[in-house]
Scaffold this motif. Sequence first.
Motif, short mmCIF file in Angstrom:
data_model
loop_
_atom_site.label_atom_id
_atom_site.label_comp_id
_atom_site.label_asym_id
_atom_site.label_seq_id
_atom_site.Cartn_x
_atom_site.Cartn_y
_atom_site.Cartn_z
N GLN A 13 4.99 11.15 -0.06
CA GLN A 13 5.18 11.63 -1.43
C GLN A 13 3.84 11.99 -2.07
O GLN A 13 3.72 13.01 -2.75
N LEU A 14 2.82 11.16 -1.82
CA LEU A 14 1.48 11.45 -2.35
C LEU A 14 0.93 12.74 -1.75
O LEU A 14 0.33 13.57 -2.45
N LYS A 15 1.14 12.92 -0.44
CA LYS A 15 0.64 14.14 0.21
C LYS A 15 1.34 15.37 -0.34
O LYS A 15 0.69 16.39 -0.62
N ALA A 16 2.66 15.32 -0.48
CA ALA A 16 3.40 16.47 -0.99
C ALA A 16 2.96 16.80 -2.41
O ALA A 16 2.79 17.98 -2.76
N SER A 17 2.77 15.78 -3.23
CA SER A 17 2.32 16.01 -4.61
C SER A 17 0.95 16.68 -4.62
O SER A 17 0.71 17.64 -5.36
#
Length: 777
Positions: A13-17
């Motif tokens: 989720q952090l990477k996608a954000s």
Amino acid sequence: MKQINQDALKPFQLKASGDLVNMLSTYPSPLYKIRYNPDTGLPYPFLCRLKAITGSGKTPILASALNLLSNSIILWTTNRGAVISQTKTNLSSGGKYSSLLPIDVQVIELKDLSMSEWYNLITAKSGVTIVLATVALFNQEGDILNVHKDRGGTSYWEMLSGNGPDKRNRPLYVVYDEAHGGTKAQFTRLTELNPSAFILASATKLPESLEELLPGKTIEEKSKALDIQTVKVNTKDVVATGLLKTRLYLVDCNTTRIDALKEANDKWLYLSKKLAKFNELPIMCAIVNSTLAGLEIWEILTQHLKVDPTRVAVHLSNVEKHFGDLNPNTPWGQLVDTHKAGKTPENLKDDGYTHVIWNLSLREGWDEPWAYVAYIDGKGKSNTDMSQKIGRFLRQPNAEPFDDWDLNSAYFYFNVPDEDFSDLVTATQHELEDDGYEIITVSSSSSRPSNSFTSKVLKDTEIDIVSVSFGDDPNILDQILLNNTSLFAAEALKSPGKVLTRVLDLRNNNEDDSLKSEEHRNDNAEIKVWNFLIDRLAALDSRIAQKNGNCFTPFVKDDPKMKQTMQFGSQAMLAVNSSLINIQQQLNTEFRLEYEADQRYSVKPFNLVSPNLMSDDDKKREFYRVRTYVNAIHLEYNGMNAFEVKISEALDKLNLKWCRNPSKVGYSIPIPEIGLGTTNFYPDFLLWSNKCLWAIDPKGEHLLNDAIYSKLLGVADIEGLAIKIRVAFLVEGTYVLSNNDRPLRQNKEGYSIIWKERGKVRVKHFLSCELLVNELK
């Protein structure tokens, strides 16, 4: 409510954000190119997308990304009001995802804005404001929010777009959740707001209506741009964190419907016992493609499988209209119509329902983690449609895996042909793919800008209508059915059933062959011979049969041959299926064109799409160029390729009445052959000569099909027409006729006309379009 901060987000989720923020902060750049509106010359909004499977946490990913968009207005929209209210709760102060947003963020619903709040929204120079609204609130004029209604000479819509007297001081970003449900009209309306970017959150393909926002001229270039501008969340990463169920059991029930439902309900009972120690009950959904099928399933569940009627939610439309078609001895008064009662799908479990009967249009945004079992009535629906519905059942309860593998799985029961089941497994795997290269599908409507105007009819003109007929005696057609159908022995009508189970492991999106199984049953699904034949004939050609009737007498279905009930896979079904080709051929011998004496067609105004389109593509610019004419029924035309332009100019020089004839909405001549996949011929041009009405086709594509070609030329033989109609194929190149009157091209020089005269097919070659068209006088 437990709040989630940046530290609580999953690594994916952090990477996608971060990837989303990187796109938005570096646009424009050589990697993310600007795309300009060919009509206005202004830049289109940047199009980027978060593509992630349902249950991966798209909302916290988006919220985390918005945290870094300082001093901006975010219009957060979707098709569903329930999703908007849920999103507001989660993003507002104290909400589940509020800690992911900037400290000074404002979260408001569009419908709640006062006039002063509208003014402050537009004029504020700093801070982040998230405005939530369904697309329905701005997708039509005169809505209850007065979004488009004037306020002191300026509508709210103009204010939000920055076109009012008080210029918008902050950039606008549009976040569209569940964007795959968006329509071209919605995105066109949103583009009016002059947003800096569209940020789409979707689990499936990009809507066709947005392909024009992508840079590139070709499908390949646009597909590559979409790939670059898409942040993809790997499904395996989501599964590994426990957010989704781990296994999908896909069970093909080649049995009767009652047996298939029993298989599904038995699994529900099995899981109910396992979940009892957690004080929970699973949910079983029956997903159907008609209200009538849903009611039949309710009867099986409650009367045969003894499911408590008060626990069965019937979420179907127009339930009462179908009671007359059902068993009158069934206690229909016990049925709970949750759709009519206005119960929201999200609250059905809280209201105590354990079985839910849905229409196949399963509502986007509905994801019930406790929905473990689904029976999907697959008749008439594509494998892609069914596999998309599977995605609504993947959330893991409490986002935590159980120690029991059965409780980390979802179970789906189908009743489809074997070959379709294999395709369904493949389609489901494809739907779970998240790292593939998506090919843009450019439709004829989505690839064109939306502006247009009509050229009015200068000379009122009517044309005789040609219709189709199977002759005057429908008993002949009945006899064709009966002559090709036998009275079968009882054993020939039966076929053993089977239950085939295949299992997909979401951790690697591969099939687990060790769990594959096949069990046999005594009976299979069944259908009357009449219904089997009429379904397949309707699929062959709608002119044989459709919902409101068919070409046979109302009595043939009561013949003993037609009333036989046969099971799928039986010898009888194989025999009936093999007879379809004979039935088609014999029906074609009765099929003919004739003059429709009591109807006339009136030539309509001509719609010019994207007139004088501004484009750096020479071919496209010439295609949409508006050209004026002297002798045509309309003053102007566009949308023509180079050959069609030559023909139109040559026609106009004849000093005869003529017009362009648009496909699908213009004058049509029926294709006098059933089962060819097309039912009407729309000539590109109509010319009123001194001898006849010419229906002119300059494409020559119908020459490729012998049946269409020969029978269309036969239109000239129809009797009773006030003016004879003749079809002329105009083609580029030198053509001659073979021994069987089949046109063959010898070379690419000049132009040829192919037509029928005095019962004989003729072909003639000319060096120019002017000389060719002059032959039609």
